[in-house]
Design an enzyme around this catalytic site. Sequence first.
Site, short mmCIF file in Angstrom:
data_model
loop_
_atom_site.label_atom_id
_atom_site.label_comp_id
_atom_site.label_asym_id
_atom_site.label_seq_id
_atom_site.Cartn_x
_atom_site.Cartn_y
_atom_site.Cartn_z
N ASP A 160 -0.34 3.93 7.82
CA ASP A 160 -0.65 2.73 7.04
C ASP A 160 -2.14 2.73 6.65
O ASP A 160 -2.49 2.49 5.49
CB ASP A 160 -0.30 1.48 7.85
CG ASP A 160 -0.72 0.18 7.17
OD1 ASP A 160 0.03 -0.31 6.30
OD2 ASP A 160 -1.81 -0.34 7.48
N GLU A 178 4.01 -3.51 10.23
CA GLU A 178 4.93 -3.17 9.15
C GLU A 178 6.37 -3.29 9.67
O GLU A 178 6.60 -3.28 10.88
CB GLU A 178 4.69 -1.72 8.70
CG GLU A 178 3.34 -1.50 8.05
CD GLU A 178 3.11 -2.42 6.87
OE1 GLU A 178 3.87 -2.38 5.90
OE2 GLU A 178 2.15 -3.22 6.92
N GLY A 186 -6.22 -6.68 4.26
CA GLY A 186 -5.70 -8.06 4.37
C GLY A 186 -6.50 -9.02 3.52
O GLY A 186 -6.61 -8.87 2.30
N ILE A 241 -9.75 -9.53 3.36
CA ILE A 241 -11.11 -9.14 2.93
C ILE A 241 -11.04 -8.73 1.46
O ILE A 241 -10.25 -7.86 1.11
CB ILE A 241 -11.66 -7.93 3.72
CG1 ILE A 241 -11.47 -8.11 5.22
CG2 ILE A 241 -13.12 -7.69 3.38
CD1 ILE A 241 -11.84 -6.87 6.03
N GLU A 270 -5.32 -6.52 -4.37
CA GLU A 270 -6.32 -6.83 -3.33
C GLU A 270 -5.70 -6.87 -1.94
O GLU A 270 -6.32 -6.44 -0.96
CB GLU A 270 -7.00 -8.17 -3.66
CG GLU A 270 -8.14 -8.54 -2.77
CD GLU A 270 -9.28 -7.53 -2.77
OE1 GLU A 270 -9.34 -6.77 -1.78
OE2 GLU A 270 -10.08 -7.50 -3.70
N GLY A 281 -1.54 -10.60 8.68
CA GLY A 281 -1.04 -11.93 9.02
C GLY A 281 -0.79 -12.76 7.78
O GLY A 281 -1.26 -12.45 6.68
N LYS A 302 0.82 -1.23 0.00
CA LYS A 302 0.00 0.00 0.00
C LYS A 302 0.84 1.26 0.00
O LYS A 302 0.43 2.28 -0.55
CB LYS A 302 -0.98 0.02 1.17
CG LYS A 302 -0.38 -0.19 2.53
CD LYS A 302 -0.34 -1.65 2.86
CE LYS A 302 0.48 -1.93 4.08
NZ LYS A 302 0.13 -3.17 4.73
N LYS A 324 -3.97 3.06 2.88
CA LYS A 324 -5.03 2.16 2.39
C LYS A 324 -6.27 2.98 2.00
O LYS A 324 -6.91 2.72 0.98
CB LYS A 324 -5.39 1.14 3.46
CG LYS A 324 -4.26 0.14 3.71
CD LYS A 324 -4.47 -0.62 4.99
CE LYS A 324 -3.40 -1.68 5.20
NZ LYS A 324 -3.33 -2.16 6.59
P1 NAP Z 1 8.54 -8.88 5.77
O1 NAP Z 1 8.12 -10.05 6.58
O2 NAP Z 1 9.44 -7.87 6.33
O3 NAP Z 1 9.17 -9.46 4.41
C1 NAP Z 1 9.71 -8.63 3.43
C2 NAP Z 1 10.43 -9.49 2.42
O4 NAP Z 1 10.82 -8.67 1.32
C3 NAP Z 1 11.70 -10.14 2.94
O5 NAP Z 1 11.78 -11.45 2.44
C4 NAP Z 1 12.82 -9.27 2.36
O6 NAP Z 1 14.00 -9.99 2.07
C5 NAP Z 1 12.20 -8.83 1.06
N1 NAP Z 1 12.71 -7.53 0.57
C6 NAP Z 1 12.63 -6.33 1.19
N2 NAP Z 1 13.19 -5.38 0.42
C7 NAP Z 1 13.63 -5.99 -0.69
C8 NAP Z 1 14.33 -5.56 -1.85
N3 NAP Z 1 14.65 -4.28 -2.01
N4 NAP Z 1 14.64 -6.48 -2.78
C9 NAP Z 1 14.30 -7.78 -2.62
N5 NAP Z 1 13.65 -8.26 -1.54
C10 NAP Z 1 13.33 -7.37 -0.59
O7 NAP Z 1 7.24 -8.07 5.25
P2 NAP Z 1 5.75 -8.60 5.12
O8 NAP Z 1 5.05 -8.43 6.42
O9 NAP Z 1 5.72 -9.91 4.44
O10 NAP Z 1 5.14 -7.47 4.16
C11 NAP Z 1 5.41 -7.46 2.77
C12 NAP Z 1 4.46 -6.49 2.08
O11 NAP Z 1 3.11 -6.88 2.30
C13 NAP Z 1 4.54 -5.04 2.57
O12 NAP Z 1 4.24 -4.19 1.50
C14 NAP Z 1 3.41 -4.96 3.59
O13 NAP Z 1 2.93 -3.65 3.75
C15 NAP Z 1 2.38 -5.82 2.89
N6 NAP Z 1 1.37 -6.41 3.76
C16 NAP Z 1 1.73 -7.08 4.89
C17 NAP Z 1 0.75 -7.69 5.66
C18 NAP Z 1 1.09 -8.43 6.90
O14 NAP Z 1 0.15 -8.82 7.63
N7 NAP Z 1 2.35 -8.66 7.22
C19 NAP Z 1 -0.60 -7.59 5.27
C20 NAP Z 1 -0.94 -6.92 4.10
C21 NAP Z 1 0.06 -6.32 3.34
P3 NAP Z 1 14.89 -10.71 3.22
O15 NAP Z 1 14.01 -11.81 3.74
O16 NAP Z 1 16.06 -11.22 2.51
O17 NAP Z 1 15.15 -9.66 4.26
N1 HSE Z 2 0.63 -3.68 9.13
C1 HSE Z 2 -0.62 -3.87 8.47
C2 HSE Z 2 -1.71 -3.98 9.52
C3 HSE Z 2 -0.58 -5.12 7.64
O1 HSE Z 2 -1.39 -4.17 10.70
O2 HSE Z 2 -2.88 -3.84 9.17
C4 HSE Z 2 -1.81 -5.29 6.79
O3 HSE Z 2 -1.84 -4.37 5.76
#
Ligand code: NAP
Ligand code: HSE
Length: 441
Positions: free
Chosen positions: A208, A197, A141, A143, A136, A309, A112, A212
């Site tokens: 955040d 995040e 998340g 939904i 999406e 999650g 986002k 969204k």
């Molecule tokens: P995370 O656990 O910190 O994972 C990020 C991943 O991206 C890691 O594997 C990291 O590599 C890789 N990465 C970061 N920068 C990079 C780059 N420049 N080049 C290549 N790889 C890179 O984050 P996450 O929670 O999965 O979130 C990922 C995305 O989904 C974000 O945009 C977040 O806002 C979104 N999101 C998250 C959730 C949630 O519940 N967590 C929900 C909805 C949306 P390394 O492993 O090698 O460090």
């Molecule tokens: N950090 C975000 C949250 C992840 O807590 O809602 C889902 O976008």
Amino acid sequence: GVGSLSESPIGVGMIGCGTVGGGVARLLREQAEVYAARLGRPIELRRVLVRDTRKARAALPDADTLLTDDADAFLDTPDMPIVIEAAGGRGAVSEHVQRALQAGKHVVTANKSLLAAEGPALFQLAHRHNACIAFEASCGGGIPIITAIQFGLMANSIRGMYGILNGTCNYILTEMTQRGKSYAEALAEAQAAGFAEADPTLDVSGRDAAQKLAILAAIAFGVKVDEQQVWAEGIDTLDLQDIRLGAELGYDIKLLAIAEQVDGRVSMRVHPCFIHVDEAIAQVHGSFNALSVYGHAVGHTFYMGRGAGELPTASAVVSDLLNVASGWYPQAFARMRLWPDTHAPAKVIDAGELISRFYIRVNAMDKPGVMAQISRVLGEAGISISAILQHEAAAGQFVPVVITTHEAQQGPLNGAIAQLEQLDVIEGRPVCIRIVEMPAG
Ligand code: NAP
Ligand code: HSE
């Protein structure tokens, strides 16, 4: 390519393999046969780009053959028409996404912060290169709220949206109010669960949710939104005593994201709100998100599900992936004008014009005449008092006094708060929290 009637596997690349990417890899492996049957061809994860290829990755047993930290090698992988971006942030990640689009690859993203800042430019780039962007997972998340707004409610003019859009904040507020945990303890748990995040300031500051809301308002109202047009107050400045005093008055505290359209202008804001405990949205707890959307024909619709999650988010990413791989979404993306690159910039309603009910707390000296002074300031600003709450205290001490107001305009309310702060019978800064009543519909 996408959409051909072949049974050969469709190749997918993924940037990032953390919480979200790990969930995607897991689903693609565990549900491979189900997805192949639904799609008519298998999905094959061909390459995964990360920063550190030596990190252990439980979700990726075939890490040795899939992982790379070389963006060029990743983008040059043959037969890889779809790229999932599950990395987050902008900078290098934005460059990878742009290069993928320029190569005509479809992009599925959960990011986002990237879309809120660069969405119109990226959508335009995708259109120019006959590619598409599916997003999406970027809002709410698991939904399917973007699909609901763009496709399920296409017949409607959307009037307003009221939502809990940050799972981390909702988790923290729930743990604090229902289980008496401290803010720091609840935040640490949200981080450990993978909800937060990488920089949790984005969550707790309301940014955040603002990102969204910028994405959702753009698609719901058919406008181009600059993320900075969404003002945000977070939960990081909330005081537990206000949560408790609000509860005495029948309110639950939520971080709400609100977007409304009035006469062609839009208002977009994120802030803590008191909501009456009987409202459906007040009963949304933990990492759940929810969104009320009001359409002119349908009236009120309500969506709820896990907002953060591993698997809830992967559910949205993989569903996007299947929709893209089937060919229908790229066709809709190419033909319809539902994405903000084709829209005019939003005209924004000034914050001072907004009307709301308010909860005001002052620490007032407990002595005769104080209440009259407070009432005079509010009365002169044209603000009408709805209720007053004050507990007994020793005479001559400062004591919290809570006033709830009827509807008032933000501008005059701000003026009255500044005047209250000047009274010498009041200690410190008054606290002001909006009381939100959901529209009927
Ligand atoms: P995370 O656990 O910190 O994972 C990020 C991943 O991206 C890691 O594997 C990291 O590599 C890789 N990465 C970061 N920068 C990079 C780059 N420049 N080049 C290549 N790889 C890179 O984050 P996450 O929670 O999965 O979130 C990922 C995305 O989904 C974000 O945009 C977040 O806002 C979104 N999101 C998250 C959730 C949630 O519940 N967590 C929900 C909805 C949306 P390394 O492993 O090698 O460090
Ligand atoms: N950090 C975000 C949250 C992840 O807590 O809602 C889902 O976008």
